[in-house]
Design a protein around this motif. Structure first.
Motif, PDB file in Angstrom:
ATOM      1  N   VAL A 130       0.861  -1.175   0.000  1.00 16.20           N
ATOM      2  CA  VAL A 130       0.000   0.000   0.000  1.00 16.20           C
ATOM      3  C   VAL A 130       0.900   1.229   0.000  1.00 16.20           C
ATOM      4  O   VAL A 130       1.833   1.313   0.804  1.00 16.20           O
ATOM      5  N   THR A 131       0.639   2.169  -0.895  1.00 21.05           N
ATOM      6  CA  THR A 131       1.464   3.366  -1.017  1.00 21.05           C
ATOM      7  C   THR A 131       0.774   4.548  -0.353  1.00 21.05           C
ATOM      8  O   THR A 131      -0.415   4.778  -0.553  1.00 21.05           O
ATOM      9  N   VAL A 132       1.555   5.296   0.430  1.00 22.16           N
ATOM     10  CA  VAL A 132       1.063   6.499   1.093  1.00 22.16           C
ATOM     11  C   VAL A 132       1.810   7.690   0.515  1.00 22.16           C
ATOM     12  O   VAL A 132       3.037   7.748   0.590  1.00 22.16           O
ATOM     13  N   GLU A 133       1.090   8.641  -0.065  1.00 25.82           N
ATOM     14  CA  GLU A 133       1.694   9.824  -0.675  1.00 25.82           C
ATOM     15  C   GLU A 133       1.208  11.078   0.027  1.00 25.82           C
ATOM     16  O   GLU A 133       0.061  11.154   0.464  1.00 25.82           O
ATOM     17  N   GLY A 134       2.117  12.083   0.113  1.00 26.75           N
ATOM     18  CA  GLY A 134       1.752  13.347   0.718  1.00 26.75           C
ATOM     19  C   GLY A 134       2.848  14.365   0.541  1.00 26.75           C
ATOM     20  O   GLY A 134       3.987  14.032   0.198  1.00 26.75           O
ATOM     21  N   ILE A 135       2.531  15.639   0.789  1.00 26.28           N
ATOM     22  CA  ILE A 135       3.522  16.707   0.652  1.00 26.28           C
ATOM     23  C   ILE A 135       4.286  16.928   1.941  1.00 26.28           C
ATOM     24  O   ILE A 135       5.274  17.658   1.962  1.00 26.28           O
ATOM     25  N   SER A 136       3.833  16.305   3.017  1.00 28.63           N
ATOM     26  CA  SER A 136       4.489  16.452   4.315  1.00 28.63           C
ATOM     27  C   SER A 136       5.098  15.117   4.743  1.00 28.63           C
ATOM     28  O   SER A 136       4.413  14.086   4.738  1.00 28.63           O
ATOM     29  N   ILE A 137       6.367  15.163   5.086  1.00 28.27           N
ATOM     30  CA  ILE A 137       7.029  13.952   5.554  1.00 28.27           C
ATOM     31  C   ILE A 137       6.378  13.459   6.839  1.00 28.27           C
ATOM     32  O   ILE A 137       6.154  12.254   7.019  1.00 28.27           O
ATOM     33  N   ASP A 138       6.055  14.378   7.732  1.00 35.00           N
ATOM     34  CA  ASP A 138       5.425  13.995   8.998  1.00 35.00           C
ATOM     35  C   ASP A 138       4.062  13.362   8.765  1.00 35.00           C
ATOM     36  O   ASP A 138       3.685  12.394   9.434  1.00 35.00           O
ATOM     37  N   GLY A 139       3.302  13.914   7.808  1.00 37.42           N
ATOM     38  CA  GLY A 139       1.990  13.355   7.513  1.00 37.42           C
ATOM     39  C   GLY A 139       2.074  11.946   6.962  1.00 37.42           C
ATOM     40  O   GLY A 139       1.299  11.070   7.344  1.00 37.42           O
ATOM     41  N   VAL A 140       3.035  11.727   6.054  1.00 38.94           N
ATOM     42  CA  VAL A 140       3.225  10.398   5.482  1.00 38.94           C
ATOM     43  C   VAL A 140       3.649   9.406   6.562  1.00 38.94           C
ATOM     44  O   VAL A 140       3.151   8.276   6.630  1.00 38.94           O
ATOM     45  N   ALA A 141       4.567   9.834   7.433  1.00 37.97           N
ATOM     46  CA  ALA A 141       5.040   8.952   8.511  1.00 37.97           C
ATOM     47  C   ALA A 141       3.916   8.618   9.484  1.00 37.97           C
ATOM     48  O   ALA A 141       3.760   7.466   9.906  1.00 37.97           O
ATOM     49  N   SER A 142       3.109   9.611   9.823  1.00 38.93           N
ATOM     50  CA  SER A 142       1.997   9.374  10.755  1.00 38.93           C
ATOM     51  C   SER A 142       0.966   8.429  10.155  1.00 38.93           C
ATOM     52  O   SER A 142       0.439   7.554  10.846  1.00 38.93           O
ATOM     53  N   ALA A 143       0.689   8.595   8.859  1.00 36.18           N
ATOM     54  CA  ALA A 143      -0.267   7.710   8.200  1.00 36.18           C
ATOM     55  C   ALA A 143       0.255   6.281   8.150  1.00 36.18           C
ATOM     56  O   ALA A 143      -0.504   5.321   8.344  1.00 36.18           O
ATOM     57  N   SER A 144       1.550   6.127   7.908  1.00 37.67           N
ATOM     58  CA  SER A 144       2.136   4.780   7.872  1.00 37.67           C
ATOM     59  C   SER A 144       2.047   4.112   9.234  1.00 37.67           C
ATOM     60  O   SER A 144       1.754   2.915   9.340  1.00 37.67           O
ATOM     61  N   GLU A 145       2.304   4.881  10.291  1.00 37.02           N
ATOM     62  CA  GLU A 145       2.192   4.329  11.644  1.00 37.02           C
ATOM     63  C   GLU A 145       0.754   3.935  11.954  1.00 37.02           C
ATOM     64  O   GLU A 145       0.504   2.910  12.599  1.00 37.02           O
ATOM     65  N   LYS A 146      -0.205   4.739  11.503  1.00 36.30           N
ATOM     66  CA  LYS A 146      -1.610   4.429  11.739  1.00 36.30           C
ATOM     67  C   LYS A 146      -2.010   3.148  11.018  1.00 36.30           C
ATOM     68  O   LYS A 146      -2.748   2.308  11.565  1.00 36.30           O
ATOM     69  N   ILE A 147      -1.518   2.962   9.801  1.00 38.84           N
ATOM     70  CA  ILE A 147      -1.806   1.740   9.051  1.00 38.84           C
ATOM     71  C   ILE A 147      -1.240   0.527   9.770  1.00 38.84           C
ATOM     72  O   ILE A 147      -1.884  -0.523   9.862  1.00 38.84           O
ATOM     73  N   GLN A 148      -0.022   0.668  10.318  1.00 37.98           N
ATOM     74  CA  GLN A 148       0.571  -0.443  11.049  1.00 37.98           C
ATOM     75  C   GLN A 148      -0.232  -0.778  12.300  1.00 37.98           C
ATOM     76  O   GLN A 148      -0.385  -1.952  12.663  1.00 37.98           O
ATOM     77  N   GLU A 149      -0.770   0.228  12.971  1.00 39.56           N
ATOM     78  CA  GLU A 149      -1.621  -0.015  14.141  1.00 39.56           C
ATOM     79  C   GLU A 149      -2.885  -0.780  13.746  1.00 39.56           C
ATOM     80  O   GLU A 149      -3.324  -1.686  14.461  1.00 39.56           O
ATOM     81  N   ILE A 150      -3.467  -0.421  12.614  1.00 39.85           N
ATOM     82  CA  ILE A 150      -4.663  -1.112  12.130  1.00 39.85           C
ATOM     83  C   ILE A 150      -4.347  -2.570  11.833  1.00 39.85           C
ATOM     84  O   ILE A 150      -5.121  -3.478  12.160  1.00 39.85           O
ATOM     85  N   ILE A 151      -3.185  -2.821  11.215  1.00 38.08           N
ATOM     86  CA  ILE A 151      -2.778  -4.189  10.896  1.00 38.08           C
ATOM     87  C   ILE A 151      -2.613  -5.007  12.172  1.00 38.08           C
ATOM     88  O   ILE A 151      -3.108  -6.134  12.281  1.00 38.08           O
ATOM     89  N   ASP A 152      -1.915  -4.452  13.148  1.00 38.58           N
ATOM     90  CA  ASP A 152      -1.673  -5.177  14.404  1.00 38.58           C
ATOM     91  C   ASP A 152      -2.981  -5.511  15.108  1.00 38.58           C
ATOM     92  O   ASP A 152      -3.155  -6.618  15.630  1.00 38.58           O
ATOM     93  N   GLU A 153      -3.899  -4.554  15.118  1.00 32.54           N
ATOM     94  CA  GLU A 153      -5.188  -4.786  15.779  1.00 32.54           C
ATOM     95  C   GLU A 153      -6.000  -5.841  15.045  1.00 32.54           C
ATOM     96  O   GLU A 153      -6.644  -6.695  15.658  1.00 32.54           O
ATOM     97  N   ALA A 154      -5.972  -5.798  13.709  1.00 36.37           N
ATOM     98  CA  ALA A 154      -6.728  -6.774  12.913  1.00 36.37           C
ATOM     99  C   ALA A 154      -6.190  -8.183  13.099  1.00 36.37           C
ATOM    100  O   ALA A 154      -6.962  -9.143  13.187  1.00 36.37           O
ATOM    101  N   VAL A 155      -4.869  -8.312  13.168  1.00 37.86           N
ATOM    102  CA  VAL A 155      -4.257  -9.637  13.325  1.00 37.86           C
ATOM    103  C   VAL A 155      -4.642 -10.254  14.668  1.00 37.86           C
ATOM    104  O   VAL A 155      -4.896 -11.457  14.764  1.00 37.86           O
ATOM    105  N   ARG A 156      -4.713  -9.452  15.701  1.00 36.39           N
ATOM    106  CA  ARG A 156      -5.057  -9.969  17.031  1.00 36.39           C
ATOM    107  C   ARG A 156      -6.544 -10.287  17.170  1.00 36.39           C
ATOM    108  O   ARG A 156      -6.926 -11.075  18.032  1.00 36.39           O
ATOM    109  N   SER A 157      -7.358  -9.673  16.335  1.00 36.20           N
ATOM    110  CA  SER A 157      -8.804  -9.861  16.464  1.00 36.20           C
ATOM    111  C   SER A 157      -9.267 -11.125  15.743  1.00 36.20           C
ATOM    112  O   SER A 157      -8.543 -11.702  14.931  1.00 36.20           O
ATOM    113  N   ARG A 158     -10.498 -11.519  16.025  1.00 34.64           N
ATOM    114  CA  ARG A 158     -11.083 -12.687  15.373  1.00 34.64           C
ATOM    115  C   ARG A 158     -11.642 -12.333  14.001  1.00 34.64           C
ATOM    116  O   ARG A 158     -12.077 -13.216  13.265  1.00 34.64           O
ATOM    117  N   ASN A 159     -11.637 -11.045  13.667  1.00 30.82           N
ATOM    118  CA  ASN A 159     -12.145 -10.640  12.357  1.00 30.82           C
ATOM    119  C   ASN A 159     -11.242 -11.125  11.230  1.00 30.82           C
ATOM    120  O   ASN A 159     -11.712 -11.300  10.100  1.00 30.82           O
TER     121      ASN A 159
END
Length: 504
Positions: A186-215
């Protein structure tokens, strides 16, 4: 100085007027020098009233569109004649020694614009440089590729794309999903380095939560295949047909239950009909007169007992039993370990681990064949009246524990590699051969939310069934929801077990 400048500009205006010259060229930039102060502007002058207006155009040569900053500031309280002036390619020297010098022109203008006094060139130059620097940064895009895996895309998108849109709006980024299911980034694009980094961290949090869940369901598991034995497959088909048959399974609906279930309306209706047909019920009614009053002597009513109703078998569907909850005979197996492998890298790692520990597994088996016996039926949790998982217990022939040790070697290897969830790693291995599981129920077939089934009749018939003895020949890394030509789960990797006794 201002009076002299005004007069000269007035003359230039009249000359241009009589010559009918239309000037639509780029605006003129001027620099006024007086008492070591420098002023820059690029527009027309109108002086009058208690103040003058200033508009400064800041040009960014790196962009097609021009940036404009408007500043309004009163600079004088003295009235002066209102004149319109326009100068181009000239240098003027007023009588007081001040100098007005053209410095350049590079944008379009319109006659008659209002102008304002110039500002200091130093702050203006810094402002231009800052604008150009910001413009250069805004034109630059930053992107990060996050390895996710197709099974997890739906969690990042969210219901109706809500989660994706929220991240994009908050982080000012764009999340791009691959067009092919074979791609996993999945590619994350933006004009702000901080914004791109924050979005990537948020995606990783979603992945970790999904893996632990029964969903997110398990995608792979380590299995010991038993469907390789045709005689066992035939027994399982016969078992399934007898339960789903036309009543030959003798599942009794009158067995006791351990819960407050609703009374069967069919039983009540049949009892009422039986009571109406019985002529031995004695009720004496005495009428005292012609009035509508009736006296009933309850003491003379004889008690009548009825023979128990003949046992009838219920339809399997009434007991929560349908074909979808039976394990497919051609996939019959023992489960060693469940895994969630949501991308190709994890599948590749799991494959290599199983192949690399083959010698350790054989060593745990003492390099000797190992066989098991399947006998009877048991309920995983709860009671037979509300069963969820029904299985055949597994007994290792010889009771040496070699099969358990070999499987523990496999489990430890996957735990050490970080491929096992914490909850699964803490569970103790229990061999069982599942024959029915309500979790596999096809929801479209059920009329109500049934998450269990009544297995009392099944247990009565098959509770002591001898399913046979079988040699464990190999261990598979199996992929769920994918099958080979024989109907068994797709094999990603396998290791052999000893089949012949080694003679020293």
């Amino acid at each position: 100085m201002l009076v002299g400048c005004s007069r000269f500009l007035s003359r230039v205006h009249w000359v241009l007027k009589f010559t009918n010259t239309y000037v639509a060229s780029r605006p003129t930039h001027y620099c006024f020098q007086r008492q070591s102060d420098y002023h820059c502007l690029s527009c027309d002058f109108i002086m009058g009233g208690s103040g003058r207006k200033k508009r400064i155009c800041i040009d960014d040569l790196g962009k097609e569109q021009k940036l404009m900053t408007s500043i309004w500031r009163p600079v004088s309280t003295k009235a002066s004649s209102s004149q319109e002036s326009l100068m181009k390619d000239s240098t003027i020297e007023p009588g007081d020694g001040g100098q007005i010098q053209e410095v350049g022109s590079n944008t379009s203008t319109t006659m008659g614009e209002t102008t304002e006094p110039a500002t200091s060139s130093s702050p203006l130059q810094e402002n231009i440089e800052n604008k150009m620097r910001d413009s250069s940064l805004s034109a630059e895009k930053h992107s990060v590729s996050v390895k996710v895996g197709a099974p997890l895309f739906r969690f990042i998108k969210g219901k109706g794309g809500y989660t994706q849109k929220r991240i994009e709006d908050e982080m000012k980024v764009k999340i791009i999903f691959p067009s092919s299911k074979e791609e996993e980034f999945v590619t994350v694009e933006g004009i702000s380095i901080d914004g791109v980094a924050s979005a990537s961290e948020k995606i990783q949090e979603i992945i970790d939560e999904a893996v632990r869940s029964r969903n997110l369901d398990y995608s792979h598991f380590v299995s010991l295949p038993l469907a390789i034995y045709p005689e066992l497959v035939d027994k399982l088909f016969d078992f399934q047909h007898s339960i789903l048959g036309d009543g030959d399974s003798c599942i009794d609906e009158n067995l006791d239950t351990d819960s407050n279930e609703d009374e069967d309306t069919t039983v009540v209706e049949e009892a009422d009909q039986l009571s109406k047909k019985n002529a031995d019920v004695a009720v004496e009614l005495k009428v005292a007169d012609d009035s509508e009053s009736v006296k009933v002597n309850l003491t003379n009513i004889s008690l009548v007992s009825y023979a128990p109703k003949a046992s009838k078998s219920s339809a399997p569907s009434d007991l929560g039993i349908d074909k979808s909850i039976f394990i497919k005979p051609k996939t019959f197996h023992l489960t060693v370990l469940m895994l969630k492998l949501w991308n190709k890298d994890r599948v590749k790692t799991a494959t290599e681990i199983l192949q690399n520990i083959s010698s350790k597994v054989i060593e745990a088996l003492d390099n000797r064949p190992v066989s098991i016996r399947l006998k009877g039926l048991e309920c995983m949790k709860g009671s037979m009246a509300k069963a969820r998982v029904l299985y055949a217990p597994v007994e290792e022939i010889g009771c040496e524990g070699r099969l358990f040790r070999a499987c523990q070697v496999i489990i430890d290897a996957y735990v050490e590699a970080g491929l096992v969830l914490e909850n699964d790693a803490n569970q103790r291995l229990k061999f069982h051969a599942t024959v029915m599981n309500s979790r596999h129920r096809k929801r479209a077939k059920q009329k109500r939310n049934v998450d269990s089934f009544d297995a009392r009749g099944i247990f009565k018939q098959y509770g002591s069934e001898d399913w046979g003895e079988y040699l464990i020949r190999e261990a598979h890394l199996s992929q769920r929801f994918s099958f080979d030509e024989k109907g068994y789960y797709h094999c990603c990797a396998s290791i052999p077990f000893p089949e012949n006794m080694q003679v020293e």
